[in-house]
Write an enzyme that holds these catalytic residues in place. Structure first.
Site, short mmCIF file in Angstrom:
data_model
loop_
_atom_site.label_atom_id
_atom_site.label_comp_id
_atom_site.label_asym_id
_atom_site.label_seq_id
_atom_site.Cartn_x
_atom_site.Cartn_y
_atom_site.Cartn_z
N CYS A 209 23.19 -33.45 94.58
CA CYS A 209 23.95 -32.57 93.69
C CYS A 209 24.17 -31.21 94.35
O CYS A 209 23.28 -30.69 95.01
CB CYS A 209 23.19 -32.39 92.38
SG CYS A 209 24.13 -31.42 91.19
N CYS B 183 19.77 -26.28 90.03
CA CYS B 183 18.82 -26.25 88.90
C CYS B 183 17.39 -26.44 89.46
O CYS B 183 17.08 -27.48 90.04
CB CYS B 183 19.15 -27.35 87.90
SG CYS B 183 20.90 -27.33 87.40
N CYS C 117 15.12 -29.58 89.04
CA CYS C 117 15.73 -30.90 89.25
C CYS C 117 15.46 -31.46 90.64
O CYS C 117 15.70 -30.80 91.65
CB CYS C 117 17.24 -30.78 89.02
SG CYS C 117 18.09 -32.36 89.22
N CYS D 275 22.02 -44.38 77.87
CA CYS D 275 22.45 -43.05 78.31
C CYS D 275 22.88 -43.14 79.77
O CYS D 275 22.06 -43.45 80.65
CB CYS D 275 21.30 -42.07 78.16
SG CYS D 275 20.66 -42.02 76.47
N CYS E 80 25.83 -43.08 75.35
CA CYS E 80 25.89 -41.62 75.51
C CYS E 80 26.20 -41.35 76.98
O CYS E 80 25.61 -41.98 77.87
CB CYS E 80 24.54 -41.00 75.15
SG CYS E 80 24.50 -39.20 75.33
N CYS F 83 24.36 -34.18 71.90
CA CYS F 83 22.95 -34.27 72.20
C CYS F 83 22.61 -33.11 73.13
O CYS F 83 23.24 -32.96 74.18
CB CYS F 83 22.67 -35.60 72.89
SG CYS F 83 20.99 -35.78 73.48
N ARG G 268 13.82 -36.07 70.24
CA ARG G 268 13.45 -37.11 71.22
C ARG G 268 12.41 -36.60 72.20
O ARG G 268 12.58 -35.54 72.80
CB ARG G 268 14.69 -37.56 71.99
CG ARG G 268 14.40 -38.68 72.97
CD ARG G 268 15.66 -39.15 73.65
NE ARG G 268 16.72 -39.37 72.68
CZ ARG G 268 17.99 -39.50 72.99
NH1 ARG G 268 18.37 -39.46 74.24
NH2 ARG G 268 18.91 -39.68 72.06
S1 SF4 Z 1 20.30 -30.90 86.54
FE1 SF4 Z 1 20.21 -31.68 88.66
S2 SF4 Z 1 21.85 -33.21 88.79
FE2 SF4 Z 1 22.26 -31.97 86.93
S3 SF4 Z 1 23.59 -30.31 87.65
FE3 SF4 Z 1 21.50 -29.49 87.84
S4 SF4 Z 1 20.88 -29.97 89.96
FE4 SF4 Z 1 22.67 -31.25 89.49
#
Ligand code: SF4
Length: 403
Positions: A65, A69, A72, A109, A142, A202, A272
């Site tokens: 990605c 984040c 993550c 999901c 979802c 959600c 959840r």
């Molecule tokens: S949560 Fe993870 S996969 Fe989703 S946008 Fe952020 S870095 Fe990318």
């Protein structure tokens, strides 16, 4: 305790606690945790009985990605040794979904890593949704694909999606500390787009990222304002190779207080238990069923959960029942229309458990080393890296999924 009696009364009337009352729930002592669970449990049973909705994650596209984040494992620069693969084909996704449905899940999901889908991605996911719906009668779908552009929510709805997940994750004030490549306002905008397209929204949070009680209360009150049908509560899985790898802040009791607070603030929403339940609630997971009415069956996006069979046994042993496809998840007033009522039920989260926050969570494979057979029990709140196992089965592998 007067506080708990007040909160039960309010919860039965769908009236929110004050901010101070929500903070007071988080501040209760471990000695009072069973009282807190019993009180929030009354609210849970009033709106949802003893039903537990099972949801099943299918990671359509894993890793790589461009977003950052911090929680993550799929983020830009992540050193976590997770599975990385590009889009599953509709049949592959449907096969994975079928395993979850056979295990008792009523919602699938579909999650993909990334900032948000291109229009071509939405076409591709629309094909996948149609295939899953054709091959799994009655299943709810979802989607969780990141930030949406104009018209994409409508296209997903037209393809048969029931819901869209995008988590707020943390308070507006701390959002910039967690992610710099998109904003809190971007996330709110996507939840609103899902709502506007007639999808069941959600949206939830991740606890355990170093936030304060005030931050937790802020994000839960913001969620109440957005009025999602389902609120996934993730407990950070501090993945090695991510910036939050050292954030082991949660105890099982703290997790229960957080779930109780969410139940009091969102009494009639599908709450959840999402990623991290095995890692942080550990042997207290069954108590969390008295607070939440929904969980993910089996594995998470990039980490492994306990065996699907263990999930089912836990639910039965605790005196709850798996919700069937013929049962409506939400209370009648939410199903009948109006804000936050989007016809059916809720959804998941990107963090790990789910989507919307594709990052943290989910796991606690009981197959790995540690856990059983350890000579001495670790102290509460101690890092439990032994409970974090990268997913090596199911979608994106040749091995059977855990469901
Ligand atoms: S949560 Fe993870 S996969 Fe989703 S946008 Fe952020 S870095 Fe990318």
């Amino acid at each position: 305790m007067d506080l708990l009696n007040t909160l039960v009364d309010k919860g039965l009337r769908r009236e929110p606690p004050t901010r101070e009352e929500a903070l007071a729930v988080l501040a209760t002592s471990d000695d009072d945790v069973l009282d807190v669970v019993a009180a929030a449990g009354k609210v849970r049973r009033h709106w949802f009985g003893r039903r537990v909705k099972l949801n099943y994650l299918v990671n359509l596209k894993s890793g790589l990605c461009p977003e950052d984040c911090s929680y993550c494992s799929q983020r830009l620069g992540s050193k976590a040794e997770i599975l990385k693969y590009t889009w599953l084909k509709p049949d592959q996704a449907s096969q994975a979904a079928a395993a979850g449905v056979a295990g008792g899940a009523k919602r699938v999901c579909l999650v993909a890593s990334g900032r948000g889908p291109t229009d071509r991605d939405v076409d591709r996911v629309s094909d996948t949704i149609r295939t899953i719906k054709e091959q799994n009668e009655g299943v709810e779908v979802c989607a969780c694909l990141g930030l949406l552009s104009e018209g994409q929510a409508e296209q997903l709805r037209a393809a048969g999606a029931d819901a869209y997940n995008h988590n707020l994750n943390t308070s507006e004030a701390t959002y910039g500390d967690i992610t710099t490549t998109h904003t809190y306002a971007d996330r709110v905008d996507t939840v609103q787009k899902a709502h506007a397209a007639g999808l069941s929204a959600c949206s939830g949070l991740i606890a355990g990222m170093g936030e304060s009680d005030e931050d937790l209360v802020d994000v839960v009150f913001s969620l109440r304002e957005l009025d999602p049908d389902s609120v996934p509560v993730n407990f950070l899985i501090p993945f090695e190779g991510t910036p939050l790898a050292k954030e082991w802040n949660l105890t099982p009791q703290r997790c229960l207080r957080i779930l109780a607070m969410v139940r009091f603030v969102c009494p009639d929403a599908e709450v959840r238990i999402a990623g991290g339940r095995e890692v942080h609630l550990r042997t207290l997971q069954p108590l969390a069923l008295h607070l939440a009415n929904s969980l993910f069956l089996g594995d998470y996006l990039t980490s492994e959960g306990q065996a699907g069979r263990a999930d089912l046994e836990m639910i039965a042993d605790a005196g709850f029942e798996v919700e069937g496809t013929d049962q409506v998840t939400l209370p009648g007033h939410r199903v009948a229309g109006g804000c936050g009522s989007h016809q059916e039920a809720g959804c998941g989260s990107h963090q790990e458990a789910g989507c919307g926050s594709h990052g943290s969570g989910g796991c606690g494979s009981h197959e790995g080393p540690g856990v059983c057979g350890s000579a001495s029990a670790p102290a509460s709140g101690e890092p439990r890296t032994d409970l974090v196992a990268v997913r090596r089965r199911g979608a994106g592998t040749d091995l059977a999924p855990n469901a």
